[in-house]
Design an enzyme around this catalytic site. Structure first.
Site, mmCIF file in Angstrom:
data_model
loop_
_atom_site.group_PDB
_atom_site.id
_atom_site.type_symbol
_atom_site.label_atom_id
_atom_site.label_comp_id
_atom_site.label_asym_id
_atom_site.label_seq_id
_atom_site.Cartn_x
_atom_site.Cartn_y
_atom_site.Cartn_z
ATOM 1 N N ASP A 259 95.043 -1.177 -82.222
ATOM 2 C CA ASP A 259 94.741 -0.452 -80.995
ATOM 3 C C ASP A 259 94.729 1.028 -81.375
ATOM 4 O O ASP A 259 95.654 1.510 -82.043
ATOM 5 C CB ASP A 259 95.848 -0.653 -79.950
ATOM 6 C CG ASP A 259 95.789 -2.012 -79.276
ATOM 7 O OD1 ASP A 259 95.001 -2.874 -79.725
ATOM 8 O OD2 ASP A 259 96.528 -2.211 -78.299
ATOM 9 N N HIS B 180 96.399 -5.435 -88.139
ATOM 10 C CA HIS B 180 95.878 -6.782 -88.380
ATOM 11 C C HIS B 180 94.665 -6.719 -89.296
ATOM 12 O O HIS B 180 93.965 -5.702 -89.352
ATOM 13 C CB HIS B 180 95.510 -7.440 -87.052
ATOM 14 C CG HIS B 180 96.672 -7.583 -86.118
ATOM 15 N ND1 HIS B 180 97.252 -8.797 -85.820
ATOM 16 C CD2 HIS B 180 97.387 -6.651 -85.422
ATOM 17 C CE1 HIS B 180 98.262 -8.617 -84.973
ATOM 18 N NE2 HIS B 180 98.362 -7.312 -84.724
ATOM 19 N N SER C 276 99.940 6.765 -86.188
ATOM 20 C CA SER C 276 99.408 6.989 -87.516
ATOM 21 C C SER C 276 97.911 6.736 -87.553
ATOM 22 O O SER C 276 97.250 6.794 -86.527
ATOM 23 C CB SER C 276 100.145 6.108 -88.519
ATOM 24 O OG SER C 276 99.976 6.632 -89.815
#
Length: 260
Positions: A86, A142, A226
């Site tokens: 996200d 992911h 990050s």
């Protein structure tokens, strides 16, 4: 002048002692009283969290929260490349013949970023995508493709901001920050996934249990906001034409397609 002041203030505050202090605080139970206000400030979607807000013991637990099953849909097309996080797509483009990427008008050396000049040539002319995670985002990473992990290693020590101002005024944070580089072979070629630590808390924790990665499978997490940089081998990737910058994306959403 603005650039100099920004860099001076960051150098002044980005020291190992402060990093350890902030990290210790977020991982301590004394940070628990701040969880509710943090969730409110950043408007966290509590409905998608695996656990109720009151069950988190520390801010770190909240930062690294997991989501409910099926909270994110993974595009299933075999050749689809999905967002690993996200976040916000801050920039994308082509890796130049001079082995650089241009982000917010600033050049970054690919050789410096990945620390391995033997791997660079096949990425020249390939595509790159920059995905920024703010403190409000889901912090788990992911795999964007199904493939095999060939090599994984860490570089760098300090971590400077990787937000819009950091990319523009900082001292090449994408190439100098603490980062973990993962090289993945997929059915069309190779992909480099560079997980870049943020200011103060530069932790990147790898969680993959094997070297065979399935698209949408968790592979790591950040301890704070990050950035993830995706670097595609030349002639292996086509960007989704609907993507503009900046663009909010969720993990599993389509970034583009692998091509022959």
């Amino acid at each position: 002048m603005k650039k100099w002041i920004y860099r001076f203030l960051i150098e002044l505050t980005n020291h190992q002692f402060l990093s350890k202090l902030l990290k210790s605080f977020t991982q301590s139970k004394i940070s628990k009283p701040f969880i509710k206000s943090y969730a409110k400030l950043y408007e966290l979607n509590q409905d998608e969290m695996m656990n109720e807000l009151h069950t988190y013991s520390t801010l770190h637990d909240l930062f690294t929260r997991k989501l409910k099953l099926h909270a994110r849909e993974i595009t299933q097309d075999q050749n689809a490349v999905t967002s690993p996080v996200d976040g916000v797509i801050e920039d994308y483009g082509t890796i130049t013949p001079s082995k650089e990427i241009i982000v917010k008008g600033k050049s970054y050396s690919i050789q410096e970023m990945i620390g391995d000049k033997t791997k660079i040539d096949k990425y020249i002319g390939g595509d790159f995508i920059i995905l920024y995670l703010s403190p409000k985002h889901y912090h788990r990473i992911h795999s964007p493709v199904t493939g095999k992990l060939i090599k994984q290693y860490a570089l760098g020590t300090k971590s400077y901001p990787v937000n819009r101002h950091g990319l523009k005024y900082g001292r090449s944070p994408l190439a100098k920050n603490y980062r973990v580089v993962s090289e993945v072979d997929h059915n069309k070629g190779s992909l480099l996934i560079v997980k870049v630590g943020a200011m103060f808390i530069n932790s990147v924790e790898c969680t993959a249990l094997s070297d065979t990665w399935v698209k949408g499978e968790e592979i790591a997490y950040f301890s704070f906001g990050s950035t993830v940089v995706l670097l595609f081998e030349k002639n292996t990737f086509s960007l989704n034409k609907d993507i503009q910058t900046p663009k909010d994306v969720k993990m599993g959403e389509l970034l583009g397609y692998l091509i022959d």
